[in-house]
Design a protein around this motif. Structure first.
Motif, short mmCIF file in Angstrom:
data_model
loop_
_atom_site.label_atom_id
_atom_site.label_comp_id
_atom_site.label_asym_id
_atom_site.label_seq_id
_atom_site.Cartn_x
_atom_site.Cartn_y
_atom_site.Cartn_z
N GLU A 32 28.12 81.87 36.77
CA GLU A 32 29.37 82.18 37.18
C GLU A 32 30.02 80.97 38.03
O GLU A 32 31.23 80.80 38.17
CB GLU A 32 29.33 83.12 38.49
CG GLU A 32 28.71 84.59 37.85
CD GLU A 32 29.84 85.35 37.16
OE1 GLU A 32 30.87 84.76 37.25
OE2 GLU A 32 29.52 86.44 36.73
N SER A 33 29.25 80.04 38.70
CA SER A 33 29.70 78.70 39.14
C SER A 33 30.37 78.11 38.07
O SER A 33 31.38 77.31 38.35
CB SER A 33 28.47 77.86 39.83
OG SER A 33 27.99 78.66 40.67
N LEU A 34 29.60 77.95 37.01
CA LEU A 34 30.45 77.10 35.90
C LEU A 34 31.74 77.69 35.28
O LEU A 34 32.78 77.17 35.14
CB LEU A 34 29.63 77.01 34.58
CG LEU A 34 28.22 76.03 34.96
CD1 LEU A 34 27.42 76.09 33.52
CD2 LEU A 34 28.76 74.59 35.32
N GLN A 35 31.73 79.02 35.25
CA GLN A 35 33.04 79.86 35.03
C GLN A 35 34.31 79.72 36.24
O GLN A 35 35.27 79.40 35.79
CB GLN A 35 32.65 81.33 34.91
CG GLN A 35 31.88 81.59 33.76
CD GLN A 35 31.54 82.95 33.72
OE1 GLN A 35 32.31 83.91 34.18
NE2 GLN A 35 30.16 83.22 33.66
N LEU A 36 33.66 79.51 37.41
CA LEU A 36 34.66 79.02 38.48
C LEU A 36 35.01 77.74 38.18
O LEU A 36 36.28 77.42 38.47
CB LEU A 36 33.84 79.51 39.80
CG LEU A 36 34.83 78.61 41.06
CD1 LEU A 36 36.02 79.69 41.43
CD2 LEU A 36 33.91 78.66 42.25
N PHE A 37 34.38 76.82 37.89
CA PHE A 37 34.74 75.48 37.72
C PHE A 37 35.86 75.20 36.62
O PHE A 37 36.76 74.52 36.74
CB PHE A 37 33.53 74.31 37.80
CG PHE A 37 32.72 74.12 39.09
CD1 PHE A 37 33.50 74.58 40.37
CD2 PHE A 37 31.24 74.15 38.96
CE1 PHE A 37 32.45 74.54 41.34
CE2 PHE A 37 30.59 74.24 39.89
CZ PHE A 37 30.98 74.32 41.17
N ALA A 38 35.55 75.80 35.69
CA ALA A 38 36.36 75.86 34.36
C ALA A 38 37.57 76.45 34.77
O ALA A 38 38.90 75.92 34.26
CB ALA A 38 35.42 76.50 33.22
N ALA A 39 37.55 77.41 35.67
CA ALA A 39 38.93 78.06 35.79
C ALA A 39 39.78 77.18 36.60
O ALA A 39 40.97 77.06 36.70
CB ALA A 39 38.69 79.55 36.71
N ALA A 40 39.13 76.48 37.57
CA ALA A 40 40.04 75.58 38.38
C ALA A 40 40.36 74.25 37.60
O ALA A 40 41.40 73.82 37.72
CB ALA A 40 38.83 75.17 39.54
N ALA A 41 39.71 74.04 36.65
CA ALA A 41 39.97 72.88 35.60
C ALA A 41 41.23 73.25 35.05
O ALA A 41 42.10 72.38 34.56
CB ALA A 41 38.70 72.09 34.78
N ARG A 42 41.21 74.40 34.67
CA ARG A 42 42.48 74.77 33.86
C ARG A 42 43.48 74.77 34.55
O ARG A 42 44.82 74.69 33.90
CB ARG A 42 42.33 76.33 33.16
CG ARG A 42 41.24 76.29 32.16
CD ARG A 42 41.44 77.76 31.53
NE ARG A 42 40.71 78.88 32.31
CZ ARG A 42 39.50 79.27 32.24
NH1 ARG A 42 38.69 78.54 31.50
NH2 ARG A 42 39.15 80.20 32.93
N HIS A 43 43.58 74.53 35.69
CA HIS A 43 44.72 74.53 36.65
C HIS A 43 44.74 72.93 37.38
O HIS A 43 45.70 72.80 38.13
CB HIS A 43 44.84 75.56 37.78
CG HIS A 43 44.92 76.92 37.46
ND1 HIS A 43 46.41 77.11 37.37
CD2 HIS A 43 44.31 78.19 37.50
CE1 HIS A 43 46.35 78.63 36.85
NE2 HIS A 43 45.00 78.92 37.20
N ASP A 44 43.85 72.11 36.75
CA ASP A 44 43.94 70.75 37.18
C ASP A 44 43.35 70.85 38.75
O ASP A 44 44.07 69.82 39.49
CB ASP A 44 45.27 69.95 36.92
CG ASP A 44 44.99 68.74 36.84
OD1 ASP A 44 43.85 68.24 36.90
OD2 ASP A 44 45.77 67.82 37.15
N HIS A 45 42.47 71.54 39.25
CA HIS A 45 42.04 71.75 40.37
C HIS A 45 40.57 71.43 40.58
O HIS A 45 40.01 71.92 41.45
CB HIS A 45 42.40 72.83 41.12
CG HIS A 45 43.79 72.97 41.70
ND1 HIS A 45 43.98 73.28 42.93
CD2 HIS A 45 44.89 72.77 41.17
CE1 HIS A 45 45.29 73.33 42.98
NE2 HIS A 45 46.12 73.03 42.05
#
Length: 592
Positions: free
Chosen positions: A357-370
């Motif tokens: 789940e942590s990796l999914q969270l980081f990927a979601a943030a990366a899609r927003h350049d965050h």
């Protein structure tokens, strides 16, 4: 004086059904307010501190503003985009409201409870009672003094100052009480300050505190995009904001010990930050935009992963400390049907799915350049932890016995695929994809049911609602035959009347073993929407969105027979996935 000496003023305000409680919160703590204006729950100074008002679970201590009338009807509502609540009573003389809030944003060391009583229509007469009882009701108020229109005093380690209550007098049981009369259109402010440190020299001024609270709530709730339920989405975002500390940690719920089922022993302390819940919230927010709660989740989870690595603890306090061991408060009666417990045995568990789940969270943030450099380092640490530990048994999403849970491994597959596509260097992305393929092959080898669906574990052939997340999060494609077979099996075996249960405990009817799991109902809505079955998805969404009371707060479970809320209130991850469902169902599935 540390002897409780009876229930005090709390005896006049017995507990209500959970659907009738509202929540005010400031990020550092939360208070539950009953329909008669009774603050029945508040831990201070922090989320996991001992309660100063605990009548909810059988302790002493209450703070009530209630009509002085034998006949009245109660209601209330939240001011849009905030956790400012208006208790409302229609009496024989007219309409009276009490505007309620914890001053926002909260000071970690000082709780400020604001109450403004307003005679909306006609005159108003209300009874005001204050009985601060720190230590879950152990400590009576002492050193009470009245000067300059304010009361000051102590309750164990808690210091208190009460402004606007000059007329109050001490009752025989130690509580303070007075009768307030207002002319039509009039209002009166009460300000209660609580801290375990010396109070500020200057008392909090009601008008200033209200103006600051209104302004900060307005700034905290962003403009949201398309939503199937715009007002409910704003409210859920406000609830999640209110549960999120200045540390970025979001507690799972404001309460403890509220039973999931009467006399079943399933009552827990949820006043801590679960890594999984934090990830659910960040991913949900990312479905709408790069709002502040996404950044809070990323920063908090990254900090925990960098600190613990492959030994990641499933939960911690909002201050990033360890969760204390579970212990009983046996001297309290408990909420009806439950018993009181402080601490949580999650501190002894390993939960593999939290890494995925942590990796999914980081990927979601990366899609927003965050996702910054430090966060990317945390993602690499999480991926390395999965490589080291994915073969280890874990407690799983439902925190049961250690096994090789299919859901846990599939969430790691989803996380590895998501982060590989989120900007990793080609060699790194290839390595993560290869690891994901290995984990998926292992699940397929030992946890594929003969019917073609996923089963819970190699030694457990039952279906589990958590497995809906495998295609939703991208572990396998939505058109994969295993995804389709699992969706149909979950709907048939665990769905009843538009609600979904986690898994089948035994041969009893589902509703006799536990309540429907509201989170799972929203997951079904997401899964059906992903399959293009939009009208069915909306049906599930609306059915589960109604599993709350007038204050629109969700608990973990919903008793479909009695139509009552079960478990701790409010349950953060339910609000998170409701928010995500409302956002995703408002547009075609985008795969993100």
């Amino acid at each position: 004086m540390s002897n409780q000496r009876g229930p005090g003023a709390a005896a006049s305000f017995p507990p209500h059904v959970l659907r009738e409680y509202s929540l005010v919160a400031d990020g550092e703590r939360g208070a539950l307010i009953g329909p008669r204006g009774d603050v029945a729950w508040l831990c201070a100074p922090g989320w996991d501190s001992d309660a100063v008002f605990s009548s909810l679970i059988g302790g002493a201590g209450v703070y009530a503003v209630t009509p002085d009338d034998d006949r009245f009807v109660c209601g209330g509502y939240y001011e849009d985009g905030s956790l400012i609540w208006r208790s409302r009573w229609v009496t024989g003389a007219g309409v009276v409201e009490c505007r309620e809030a914890l001053a926002y944003p909260g000071d970690p060391d000082l709780a400020v409870l604001l109450r403004r009583i307003v005679a909306v229509d006609g005159p108003a007469q209300v009874r005001v009672v204050l009985d601060v009882r720190a230590g879950f009701g152990r400590n009576r108020m002492t050193q009470l003094k009245s000067a300059g229109g304010q009361w000051t005093g102590r309750s164990g380690p808690a210091r208190m100052r009460w402004t606007g209550a000059a007329a109050a007098r001490t009752r025989g049981d130690g509580a303070l009480e007075f009768l307030l009369t207002l002319e039509p259109g009039g209002h009166h402010d009460l300000v209660l300050e609580l801290s375990d440190r010396p109070l500020p020299r200057r008392p909090v001024q009601a008008t200033e505190a209200w103006q600051a609270t209104e302004a900060r709530w307005a700034a905290a709730i962003p403009s949201l995009g398309a939503s199937l339920a715009p007002r409910a989405s704003r409210h859920s975002y406000a609830v999640l904001t209110g549960l999120t500390s200045h540390s970025g940690g979001m507690v799972a719920a404001a309460t403890m010990s509220l039973p999931e089922r009467s006399e079943a022993g399933r009552n827990y302390d949820y006043r801590y930050v679960w890594i999984r819940d934090q990830c659910y919230t960040g991913q949900a927010v990312a479905a709408d935009g790069p709002h502040r709660l996404l950044d809070d989740a990323v920063a908090f989870v990254a900090d925990r992963i960098l600190a613990d690595g492959p030994d990641l603890k499933p939960a911690c306090t909002a201050g990033r400390g360890p969760v204390p061991d579970e212990r009983a408060l046996s001297r309290l009666a408990g909420y009806p049907g439950g018993s009181d417990k402080v601490g949580n045995w999650v501190n002894r568990q390993f939960q593999l799915d939290a890494l995925g789940e942590s990796l999914q969270l980081f990927a979601a943030a990366a899609r927003h350049d965050h996702l910054d450099t430090e966060h990317w380092r945390a993602a690499e640490t999480a991926a390395a932890a999965i490589e080291k530990r994915w073969r280890d048994p874990d407690a799983g999403v439902w925190e049961l016995s250690d096994r090789h849970w299919s859901h846990s491994r599939l969430m790691c597959v989803a996380g590895l695929r998501a982060i590989a596509a989120a900007g990793a260097a080609p060699a790194q992305a290839a390595a993560w994809e290869a690891l994901a393929d290995s984990v998926l092959a292992d699940v397929a080898a030992d946890s594929l049911h003969p019917s073609g669906r996923w089963q819970r574990a190699p030694d457990d052939d039952r279906v589990d609602a958590a497995l809906l997340l495998a295609p939703v999060r991208g572990a396998v494609p939505p058109g994969d035959p295993r995804s389709l077979a699992t969706l149909e099996a979950i709907a048939a075996d665990l769905g009843r009347d538009g609600y979904l249960y986690r898994f089948r405990h035994d041969q009893r009817p589902l509703q006799e073993a536990e309540g429907a799991f509201v989170l799972c109902g929203f997951l079904m809505a997401l899964a059906l929407h992903q399959q293009g079955r939009h009208s069915e998805a909306v049906g599930w969404f609306e059915r589960n969105r109604a599993a709350c009371g007038p204050p629109m707060l969700f608990t973990e479970e919903f008793d479909t027979h009695q139509h009552q809320l079960r478990g701790n209130l409010p349950q953060a991850f339910v609000h998170a996935v409701m928010f995500e469902s409302a956002a995703r169902l408002a547009r075609p599935w985008d795969g993100g």
